[in-house]
Scaffold this active site. Sequence first.
Site, short mmCIF file in Angstrom:
data_model
loop_
_atom_site.label_atom_id
_atom_site.label_comp_id
_atom_site.label_asym_id
_atom_site.label_seq_id
_atom_site.Cartn_x
_atom_site.Cartn_y
_atom_site.Cartn_z
N ASP A 6 33.18 31.61 69.75
CA ASP A 6 33.72 31.45 71.10
C ASP A 6 35.23 31.31 70.93
OD1 ASP A 6 33.54 28.75 73.62
OD2 ASP A 6 34.69 30.63 73.54
N ILE A 7 35.93 32.47 71.02
CA ILE A 7 37.37 32.48 70.74
C ILE A 7 38.13 32.27 72.04
CG2 ILE A 7 39.28 33.84 69.78
CD1 ILE A 7 37.21 35.33 68.06
N THR A 10 43.04 28.38 72.92
CA THR A 10 43.51 27.26 72.06
C THR A 10 42.71 27.23 70.77
OG1 THR A 10 44.06 25.94 74.00
CG2 THR A 10 43.74 24.76 71.92
N LEU A 11 41.42 27.15 70.91
CA LEU A 11 40.56 26.98 69.74
C LEU A 11 39.56 28.12 69.61
CD1 LEU A 11 39.68 23.19 70.10
CD2 LEU A 11 41.09 24.22 68.31
N LYS A 13 36.09 28.53 68.35
CA LYS A 13 34.94 27.70 67.93
C LYS A 13 33.91 28.62 67.28
CE LYS A 13 35.87 27.05 71.81
NZ LYS A 13 37.09 27.53 72.53
N GLY A 99 37.39 36.85 82.68
CA GLY A 99 37.38 36.32 81.31
C GLY A 99 35.97 36.31 80.75
N ASP A 101 34.60 34.46 78.60
CA ASP A 101 34.02 33.11 78.50
C ASP A 101 33.47 32.67 79.85
OD1 ASP A 101 36.57 32.96 79.59
OD2 ASP A 101 37.08 31.06 78.59
N ARG A 102 34.17 33.08 80.92
CA ARG A 102 33.70 32.75 82.27
C ARG A 102 32.41 33.50 82.57
NH1 ARG A 102 38.39 33.92 86.38
NH2 ARG A 102 36.81 33.10 87.81
N ASP A 120 34.62 25.34 83.21
CA ASP A 120 34.96 25.36 81.78
C ASP A 120 36.34 24.72 81.62
OD1 ASP A 120 34.78 27.91 79.15
OD2 ASP A 120 35.70 25.91 79.17
N1 ADP Z 1 40.26 19.28 68.14
C1 ADP Z 1 40.94 19.64 69.23
N2 ADP Z 1 42.13 20.23 69.13
C2 ADP Z 1 42.79 20.64 70.24
N3 ADP Z 1 42.39 20.44 71.49
C3 ADP Z 1 41.21 19.81 71.63
C4 ADP Z 1 40.43 19.40 70.53
N4 ADP Z 1 39.30 18.83 71.01
C5 ADP Z 1 39.37 18.89 72.32
N5 ADP Z 1 40.53 19.45 72.71
C6 ADP Z 1 40.89 19.65 74.08
O1 ADP Z 1 40.15 20.82 74.46
C7 ADP Z 1 41.01 21.81 74.96
C8 ADP Z 1 40.64 23.11 74.26
O2 ADP Z 1 39.29 23.28 74.59
P1 ADP Z 1 38.61 24.68 74.45
O3 ADP Z 1 37.54 24.72 75.47
O4 ADP Z 1 38.29 24.93 73.04
O5 ADP Z 1 39.80 25.63 74.90
P2 ADP Z 1 39.81 27.20 74.80
O6 ADP Z 1 38.40 27.68 74.96
O7 ADP Z 1 40.73 27.55 75.92
O8 ADP Z 1 40.39 27.51 73.46
C9 ADP Z 1 42.42 21.42 74.66
O9 ADP Z 1 43.16 21.69 75.85
C10 ADP Z 1 42.34 19.93 74.37
O10 ADP Z 1 42.67 19.18 75.52
C1 PAZ Z 2 41.19 31.96 82.37
C2 PAZ Z 2 41.07 32.02 80.86
C3 PAZ Z 2 42.42 32.14 80.21
C4 PAZ Z 2 40.39 30.74 80.37
O1 PAZ Z 2 40.26 30.85 78.99
P1 PAZ Z 2 40.19 29.56 78.02
O2 PAZ Z 2 40.66 28.38 78.82
O3 PAZ Z 2 38.76 29.44 77.65
O4 PAZ Z 2 41.05 29.86 76.87
C5 PAZ Z 2 40.17 33.21 80.43
O5 PAZ Z 2 38.96 33.14 81.11
C6 PAZ Z 2 40.85 34.53 80.74
O6 PAZ Z 2 41.65 35.00 79.97
N1 PAZ Z 2 40.48 35.15 81.91
C7 PAZ Z 2 41.01 36.45 82.26
C8 PAZ Z 2 41.58 36.37 83.66
C9 PAZ Z 2 40.52 36.02 84.72
O7 PAZ Z 2 39.45 35.47 84.35
O8 PAZ Z 2 40.78 36.26 85.92
K K Z 3 36.78 28.01 76.97
#
Ligand code: ADP
Ligand code: PAZ
Ligand code: K
EC number: 2.7.1.33
Length: 279
Positions: A6-7, A10-11, A13, A99, A101-102, A120
Amino acid sequence: MILDLDIGNTLSKWRLKDAESSEIRSRGAVWTREEWRPGADIPDLDVVEAVRISSVARAAVLEETVALLRRRVRNVHVAHSTQEALGVVNGYEEPGRLGVDRWMGALAGYQLAGGCCAVDCGSAITIDFVLPGGQHLGGFIIPGLRLMKESLKLGTRNVAIDPESEADELLEPGRRTVDAVNHGIYMAAVSAINRIYSEVCDQEGVALPMLLTGGDARVVSRGVQVPHAVWPDMVYGGLEACFPMTFAERAGKMSGAPRVPEPVALEKIRAGLAFSMLL
Ligand SMILES: Nc1ncnc2c1ncn2[C@@H]1O[C@H](COP(=O)(O)OP(=O)(O)O)[C@@H](O)[C@H]1O
Ligand SMILES: CC(C)(COP(=O)(O)O)[C@@H](O)C(=O)NCCC(=O)O
Ligand SMILES: [K+]
């Protein structure tokens, strides 16, 4: 073993799942910004027979990751947002732009609960709606907790909200910068989620179960008044539904799926809205 990725922005996973027993063997996360390199706390690909990927990162990151994996693993499945899947019709004018993930969250939520509100809490907080008949309505995007903090440039970026702190503590006026910031962004997030949910359920005339996922789900969950369930693996659930491989997945079972929360009656949601309008 099945490797699920799940890219996010930020992270990145990952999760290793036993293809026979459906048991989750291990999981981890690496920063998405850095190249996705073996060894950096990611699993040994020799034991991986298939990979399923949900990615919202830059195309280059995904292409590089897929190329690396394809050299080592036979089956690599990349999820995309489509016009329709598993009974859900994508509500976006350009479905491919939703997105991934959405889209995964919407599919997993619908498979589990039928109509639902999928939230999310990641880099961004996304709030999507799927009606009982499978029609995805589209949704809302607001900055995630960390982004809101960073935007303030008050040096509080690395001071995360203590997930164990009392919810009502976060309702108090902050008496230090870090508290003023944390209480403020927390209220911004939970107020938006509570209000958006009520407005859309009112418009659509249906009270939907809410499912919450993402890195900040635990913190945000405490302030969400709407009956909801936290499902950390909801995006992975969409991958299991799209690319079922194990016996349990073929039976429609998704790992870690919570019991579906019972929504409050629509009348109560509408009364709450009316009251908030009076304020
Ligand atoms: N180990 C971690 N490192 C960084 N952020 C974390 C961590 N654990 C939880 N978080 C929180 O979770 C958010 C990132 O969650 P995540 O759903 O993985 O984001 P994305 O899917 O956008 O990469 C960050 O904004 C932070 O607030
Ligand atoms: C809105 C998002 C950045 C959220 O991604 P995440 O917070 O999981 O990193 C992602 O779903 C995305 O890039 N969406 C494309 C634009 C849209 O959904 O309208
Ligand atoms: K996410």
